[in-house]
Write a protein that holds these residues in place. Structure first.
Motif, PDB file in Angstrom:
ATOM      1  N   VAL A 156       0.834  -1.207   0.000  1.00  0.00           N
ATOM      2  CA  VAL A 156       0.000   0.000   0.000  1.00  0.00           C
ATOM      3  C   VAL A 156       0.867   1.256   0.000  1.00  0.00           C
ATOM      4  CG1 VAL A 156      -1.658   1.311   1.385  1.00  0.00           C
ATOM      5  CG2 VAL A 156      -1.980  -1.141   1.059  1.00  0.00           C
ATOM      6  N   ASP A 157       1.947   1.244   0.773  1.00  0.00           N
ATOM      7  CA  ASP A 157       2.838   2.401   0.819  1.00  0.00           C
ATOM      8  C   ASP A 157       3.463   2.683  -0.549  1.00  0.00           C
ATOM      9  OD1 ASP A 157       4.602   4.414   2.189  1.00  0.00           O
ATOM     10  OD2 ASP A 157       6.119   3.024   1.435  1.00  0.00           O
ATOM     11  N   ALA A 158       3.880   1.647  -1.250  1.00  0.00           N
ATOM     12  CA  ALA A 158       4.465   1.842  -2.580  1.00  0.00           C
ATOM     13  C   ALA A 158       3.437   2.432  -3.540  1.00  0.00           C
ATOM     14  CB  ALA A 158       4.994   0.514  -3.117  1.00  0.00           C
ATOM     15  N   ASN A 159       2.200   1.958  -3.462  1.00  0.00           N
ATOM     16  CA  ASN A 159       1.142   2.454  -4.338  1.00  0.00           C
ATOM     17  C   ASN A 159       0.838   3.919  -4.045  1.00  0.00           C
ATOM     18  OD1 ASN A 159      -1.698   3.071  -5.113  1.00  0.00           O
ATOM     19  ND2 ASN A 159      -1.560   1.020  -5.983  1.00  0.00           N
ATOM     20  N   VAL A 160       0.622   4.245  -2.791  1.00  0.00           N
ATOM     21  CA  VAL A 160       0.272   5.621  -2.408  1.00  0.00           C
ATOM     22  C   VAL A 160       1.433   6.572  -2.697  1.00  0.00           C
ATOM     23  CG1 VAL A 160      -0.256   7.101  -0.422  1.00  0.00           C
ATOM     24  CG2 VAL A 160      -1.439   4.929  -0.704  1.00  0.00           C
ATOM     25  N   ASP A 161       2.653   6.126  -2.427  1.00  0.00           N
ATOM     26  CA  ASP A 161       3.812   6.980  -2.674  1.00  0.00           C
ATOM     27  C   ASP A 161       3.982   7.273  -4.161  1.00  0.00           C
ATOM     28  OD1 ASP A 161       5.802   8.490  -1.615  1.00  0.00           O
ATOM     29  OD2 ASP A 161       7.280   6.885  -1.541  1.00  0.00           O
ATOM     30  N   ALA A 162       3.675   6.290  -5.009  1.00  0.00           N
ATOM     31  CA  ALA A 162       3.760   6.524  -6.457  1.00  0.00           C
ATOM     32  C   ALA A 162       2.676   7.503  -6.908  1.00  0.00           C
ATOM     33  CB  ALA A 162       3.619   5.209  -7.212  1.00  0.00           C
ATOM     34  N   HIS A 163       1.493   7.440  -6.283  1.00  0.00           N
ATOM     35  CA  HIS A 163       0.444   8.422  -6.589  1.00  0.00           C
ATOM     36  C   HIS A 163       0.898   9.826  -6.189  1.00  0.00           C
ATOM     37  CE1 HIS A 163      -3.153   6.519  -8.124  1.00  0.00           C
ATOM     38  NE2 HIS A 163      -3.025   5.522  -7.267  1.00  0.00           N
ATOM     39  N   LEU A 164       1.420   9.955  -4.971  1.00  0.00           N
ATOM     40  CA  LEU A 164       1.784  11.273  -4.456  1.00  0.00           C
ATOM     41  C   LEU A 164       3.012  11.853  -5.152  1.00  0.00           C
ATOM     42  CD1 LEU A 164       1.156  10.813  -0.640  1.00  0.00           C
ATOM     43  CD2 LEU A 164      -0.287  11.952  -2.329  1.00  0.00           C
TER      44      LEU A 164
END
Length: 199
Positions: A156-164
């Motif tokens: 989840v952190d990798a996904n959200v960080d790529a969005h941000l």
């Protein structure tokens, strides 16, 4: 009189024209171009698949999505959390096996387990061995949940960080405090102003 007038006219107007043709001034022009690196950061192109790619990488190998997002400092945290969960799971599994084997030997009629003591009277009763097994099983389950939680948090952190990482923060949208002086009673009024510029 006409000839004098003609000589005066030629002397005043024609002589300066003839004098300038023989004396010319050459000006050499040097141009220097200074190139300054533009301080504006180039905007990355929006990649709609970047979050999915980062999540996939983290799902395959924990921490690989963080490498993709260039957030290297998060990798030791992920592995430390997962390693702690696995370590405590193994420790509680060994404890569970100890209590379980001792309880099974007692049910078989043996009095030589490590919790029996000197052989006449047990130090730990059968009920306490059952409770210890339940406690060790609960701790094993919690350790497994912690390990899985760190793994999912990694994805989840990798996904959200790529969005941000692709989120644009510019002056077109700003939230700033606003201070105005009321002209009637000369008191300061406080507020917030939201500015959005359309291009």
């Amino acid at each position: 009189m006409k000839s004098n007038f003609l000589y005066i006219f030629l002397l005043l107007f024609a002589a300066p024209l003839l004098a300038q043709t023989s004396d010319t001034l050459v000006v050499k022009r040097d141009e220097k171009i200074i190139v300054v690196k533009d301080s504006i950061i180039q905007k990355e192109e929006y990649n709609p698949l970047a979050p999915a790619k980062a999540a996939f990488y983290s799902a395959v190998i924990p921490g690989l999505g963080q490498v993709y997002n260039k957030k290297y400092w998060k990798i030791p945290i992920i592995y430390a959390g997962m390693a702690a969960g696995i370590y405590f799971y193994k420790q509680q599994d060994d404890e569970y096996d100890r209590f379980r084997n001792a309880y099974k030997r007692r049910l078989a009629g043996y009095t030589d387990d490590e919790f029996y003591g000197n052989g006449t009277e047990p130090l730990i009763s059968n009920d306490r061995l059952i409770n210890a097994q339940k406690s060790a099983q609960t701790n094993k389950d919690i350790s497994l949940i912690v390990t899985i939680a760190f793994y999912l948090l990694n994805v989840v952190d990798a996904n959200v960080d790529a969005h941000l990482r692709q989120y644009e923060v510019s002056d077109d949208l700003s939230l700033q405090p606003n201070f105005n002086v009321n002209p009637i009673n000369a008191q300061t009024q406080y507020g917030m102003s939201l500015t959005y510029r359309f291009k």
